[in-house]
Motif scaffolding. Structure first.
Motif, PDB file in Angstrom:
ATOM      1  N   ALA A  23       6.751  -0.517  11.632  1.00  0.00           N
ATOM      2  CA  ALA A  23       7.173   0.588  10.773  1.00  0.00           C
ATOM      3  C   ALA A  23       6.258   0.701   9.563  1.00  0.00           C
ATOM      4  O   ALA A  23       5.973   1.802   9.076  1.00  0.00           O
ATOM      5  N   GLU A  24       5.780  -0.432   9.075  1.00  0.00           N
ATOM      6  CA  GLU A  24       4.867  -0.424   7.943  1.00  0.00           C
ATOM      7  C   GLU A  24       3.517   0.188   8.318  1.00  0.00           C
ATOM      8  O   GLU A  24       2.882   0.871   7.523  1.00  0.00           O
ATOM      9  N   LEU A  25       3.075  -0.054   9.537  1.00  0.00           N
ATOM     10  CA  LEU A  25       1.806   0.530   9.973  1.00  0.00           C
ATOM     11  C   LEU A  25       1.881   2.054   9.959  1.00  0.00           C
ATOM     12  O   LEU A  25       0.981   2.734   9.446  1.00  0.00           O
ATOM     13  N   SER A  26       2.946   2.606  10.510  1.00  0.00           N
ATOM     14  CA  SER A  26       3.070   4.063  10.531  1.00  0.00           C
ATOM     15  C   SER A  26       3.271   4.628   9.133  1.00  0.00           C
ATOM     16  O   SER A  26       2.906   5.770   8.866  1.00  0.00           O
ATOM     17  N   ARG A  27       3.812   3.828   8.234  1.00  0.00           N
ATOM     18  CA  ARG A  27       4.015   4.299   6.856  1.00  0.00           C
ATOM     19  C   ARG A  27       2.706   4.411   6.092  1.00  0.00           C
ATOM     20  O   ARG A  27       2.472   5.390   5.370  1.00  0.00           O
ATOM     21  N   VAL A  28       1.805   3.433   6.234  1.00  0.00           N
ATOM     22  CA  VAL A  28       0.631   3.380   5.359  1.00  0.00           C
ATOM     23  C   VAL A  28      -0.576   4.137   5.915  1.00  0.00           C
ATOM     24  O   VAL A  28      -1.481   4.488   5.155  1.00  0.00           O
TER      25      VAL A  28
ATOM     26  N   PHE B 140       0.848  -1.191   0.000  1.00  0.00           N
ATOM     27  CA  PHE B 140       0.000   0.000   0.000  1.00  0.00           C
ATOM     28  C   PHE B 140       0.882   1.238   0.000  1.00  0.00           C
ATOM     29  O   PHE B 140       1.968   1.253   0.589  1.00  0.00           O
ATOM     30  N   ALA B 141       0.399   2.282  -0.661  1.00  0.00           N
ATOM     31  CA  ALA B 141       1.147   3.531  -0.771  1.00  0.00           C
ATOM     32  C   ALA B 141       1.274   4.215   0.587  1.00  0.00           C
ATOM     33  O   ALA B 141       0.478   3.983   1.505  1.00  0.00           O
ATOM     34  N   ASP B 142       2.269   5.075   0.707  1.00  0.00           N
ATOM     35  CA  ASP B 142       2.472   5.843   1.929  1.00  0.00           C
ATOM     36  C   ASP B 142       1.223   6.677   2.240  1.00  0.00           C
ATOM     37  O   ASP B 142       0.640   7.306   1.344  1.00  0.00           O
ATOM     38  N   ALA B 143       0.847   6.708   3.520  1.00  0.00           N
ATOM     39  CA  ALA B 143      -0.256   7.550   4.003  1.00  0.00           C
ATOM     40  C   ALA B 143      -1.512   7.426   3.141  1.00  0.00           C
ATOM     41  O   ALA B 143      -2.165   8.406   2.819  1.00  0.00           O
ATOM     42  N   SER B 144      -1.858   6.182   2.785  1.00  0.00           N
ATOM     43  CA  SER B 144      -3.002   5.958   1.894  1.00  0.00           C
ATOM     44  C   SER B 144      -4.226   5.383   2.595  1.00  0.00           C
ATOM     45  O   SER B 144      -5.317   5.378   2.024  1.00  0.00           O
ATOM     46  N   LEU B 145      -4.075   4.898   3.832  1.00  0.00           N
ATOM     47  CA  LEU B 145      -5.174   4.201   4.504  1.00  0.00           C
ATOM     48  C   LEU B 145      -5.727   5.026   5.661  1.00  0.00           C
ATOM     49  O   LEU B 145      -4.980   5.622   6.436  1.00  0.00           O
ATOM     50  N   ASP B 146      -7.038   5.020   5.771  1.00  0.00           N
ATOM     51  CA  ASP B 146      -7.695   5.724   6.870  1.00  0.00           C
ATOM     52  C   ASP B 146      -7.644   4.924   8.163  1.00  0.00           C
ATOM     53  O   ASP B 146      -7.699   5.493   9.255  1.00  0.00           O
ATOM     54  N   ALA B 147      -7.547   3.603   8.054  1.00  0.00           N
ATOM     55  CA  ALA B 147      -7.485   2.765   9.246  1.00  0.00           C
ATOM     56  C   ALA B 147      -6.902   1.407   8.890  1.00  0.00           C
ATOM     57  O   ALA B 147      -7.075   0.913   7.777  1.00  0.00           O
TER      58      ALA B 147
ATOM     59  N   LYS C 264       1.892  -2.156  25.165  1.00  0.00           N
ATOM     60  CA  LYS C 264       2.594  -1.876  23.930  1.00  0.00           C
ATOM     61  C   LYS C 264       2.373  -0.441  23.501  1.00  0.00           C
ATOM     62  O   LYS C 264       1.349   0.180  23.809  1.00  0.00           O
ATOM     63  N   THR C 265       3.352   0.103  22.806  1.00  0.00           N
ATOM     64  CA  THR C 265       3.184   1.388  22.144  1.00  0.00           C
ATOM     65  C   THR C 265       3.558   1.222  20.671  1.00  0.00           C
ATOM     66  O   THR C 265       4.318   0.317  20.316  1.00  0.00           O
ATOM     67  N   TYR C 266       2.996   2.063  19.835  1.00  0.00           N
ATOM     68  CA  TYR C 266       3.297   2.057  18.407  1.00  0.00           C
ATOM     69  C   TYR C 266       3.897   3.413  18.040  1.00  0.00           C
ATOM     70  O   TYR C 266       3.271   4.455  18.263  1.00  0.00           O
ATOM     71  N   ALA C 267       5.095   3.385  17.496  1.00  0.00           N
ATOM     72  CA  ALA C 267       5.762   4.626  17.126  1.00  0.00           C
ATOM     73  C   ALA C 267       4.921   5.390  16.113  1.00  0.00           C
ATOM     74  O   ALA C 267       4.451   4.827  15.118  1.00  0.00           O
ATOM     75  N   GLY C 268       4.706   6.677  16.393  1.00  0.00           N
ATOM     76  CA  GLY C 268       3.921   7.507  15.492  1.00  0.00           C
ATOM     77  C   GLY C 268       2.436   7.500  15.785  1.00  0.00           C
ATOM     78  O   GLY C 268       1.679   8.185  15.103  1.00  0.00           O
TER      79      GLY C 268
ATOM     80  N   GLY D 189      -5.274   9.156  10.921  1.00  0.00           N
ATOM     81  CA  GLY D 189      -5.942   7.877  10.735  1.00  0.00           C
ATOM     82  C   GLY D 189      -5.802   6.991  11.967  1.00  0.00           C
ATOM     83  O   GLY D 189      -5.175   7.369  12.963  1.00  0.00           O
ATOM     84  N   PHE D 190      -6.370   5.790  11.905  1.00  0.00           N
ATOM     85  CA  PHE D 190      -6.482   4.948  13.089  1.00  0.00           C
ATOM     86  C   PHE D 190      -5.871   3.554  12.898  1.00  0.00           C
ATOM     87  O   PHE D 190      -5.828   3.023  11.790  1.00  0.00           O
ATOM     88  N   LEU D 191      -5.430   3.011  14.015  1.00  0.00           N
ATOM     89  CA  LEU D 191      -5.041   1.613  14.132  1.00  0.00           C
ATOM     90  C   LEU D 191      -5.884   1.010  15.242  1.00  0.00           C
ATOM     91  O   LEU D 191      -5.893   1.521  16.364  1.00  0.00           O
ATOM     92  N   LEU D 192      -6.614  -0.060  14.930  1.00  0.00           N
ATOM     93  CA  LEU D 192      -7.438  -0.755  15.918  1.00  0.00           C
ATOM     94  C   LEU D 192      -6.852  -2.140  16.133  1.00  0.00           C
ATOM     95  O   LEU D 192      -6.745  -2.922  15.190  1.00  0.00           O
ATOM     96  N   THR D 193      -6.437  -2.430  17.370  1.00  0.00           N
ATOM     97  CA  THR D 193      -5.861  -3.730  17.679  1.00  0.00           C
ATOM     98  C   THR D 193      -6.780  -4.510  18.605  1.00  0.00           C
ATOM     99  O   THR D 193      -7.469  -3.928  19.445  1.00  0.00           O
ATOM    100  N   VAL D 194      -6.784  -5.826  18.431  1.00  0.00           N
ATOM    101  CA  VAL D 194      -7.518  -6.731  19.324  1.00  0.00           C
ATOM    102  C   VAL D 194      -6.526  -7.730  19.879  1.00  0.00           C
ATOM    103  O   VAL D 194      -5.826  -8.419  19.120  1.00  0.00           O
TER     104      VAL D 194
END
Length: 268
Positions: free
Chosen positions: A162-167, A144-151, A203-207, A172-177
């Motif tokens: 690192a890929e999560l913060s890139r895309v 997926f392209a950089d900064a292309s996903l809303d969640a 846990k923490t996620y950079a960015g 935007g949001f990251l939802l973890t279970v």
């Protein structure tokens, strides 16, 4: 569409059943509707991911509705956080698509992507859930392209942080279970001498900044066959003795706790 070529990272355009980039790399769309974006050099093994047998056991268990409260909670969480327009959402490690399909139903104007390294999983998902764009790919190298996903949604799935913060787009949001403290503690009691609760994830996620966390806990009453299927889906399967499998298989009912932690992160 935000898909990129896994070889050169140029944008992919869909044309007449193929995905093609400006560099000339081409990826054919399978008859089931998915696209394979996992080059041989990125596979790591001949058939990475879960086997067809494991996937069928998971589908049978999920179709019985035991995890429907979690599925509904994830879908509602996304719908509450995202605008009603044309958002783009990725489900990492989507398996056979059970949760992804609910997300698509909750965001009918959006574009849902399901990604898994197991081709058998993506084939099963694409056959059943036509409203989702499924791809075979590695969560370590997201196509997926950089900064292309809303969640991005991560339900128990491995990932490259690192890929999560890139895309994910800024804002935007990251939802973890992740497992809650008491998740499947009755299964643990059959396998281990001492039952220890799941430690809280710190846990923490950079960015990303954590903006919300919820617990979802409820009892499940399983048939013996479904208890066996559930055990197959867990890491406990590797530790369970033959006597444990037989005890579950012969039981009329097995009562155990489902306990999940849902954490919402927002991209800085």
């Amino acid at each position: 569409m935000s898909l990129i070529c896994p070889l050169c990272h140029h944008s992919l355009l869909q044309q007449h059943g193929t995905f093609r980039c400006d560099a000339g790399h081409q990826f054919d769309q399978a008859k089931e509707g998915y696209v394979n974006l996992l080059p041989v050099q990125h596979k790591g093994s001949r058939e990475p991911g879960d086997s067809a047998e494991m996937l069928q056991a998971r589908r049978s268990f999920l179709d019985a509705g035991y995890y429907q409260p979690l599925r509904d909670c994830v879908a509602q969480h996304l719908a509450q956080q995202l605008p009603a327009g044309n958002v783009q959402v990725l489900d990492i490690g989507c398996g056979e698509g059970y949760y992804t399909a609910a997300m698509a139903a909750a965001l009918p104007a959006g574009q849902l992507f399901g990604l898994d390294v197991a081709k058998a999983a993506i084939r099963m998902a694409a056959r059943r859930y036509r409203a989702v764009t499924f791809c075979v790919a590695s969560s370590q190298r997201l196509p997926f392209a950089d900064a292309s996903l809303d969640a991005v949604v991560r339900i128990y799935a491995p990932c490259n942080e690192a890929e999560l913060s890139r895309v994910v787009k800024p804002g935007g949001f990251l939802l973890t279970v992740t497992p809650g403290p008491h998740h499947l503690q009755q299964f643990k009691a059959l396998i281990y001498r001492e039952v220890q609760l799941h430690a809280a994830e710190e846990k923490t996620y950079a960015g990303f900044s954590r903006v919300d966390q919820q617990r979802l806990r409820y009892p499940m009453t399983l048939s013996g066959a479904d208890a066996v299927r559930l055990l197959q889906m867990t890491p406990f399967a590797w530790r369970a003795r033959e006597a444990v499998w037989q005890t579950l298989a012969s039981a009329e009912q097995v009562v155990c706790d489902a306990d999940f932690t849902l954490t919402l992160w927002q991209r800085d």
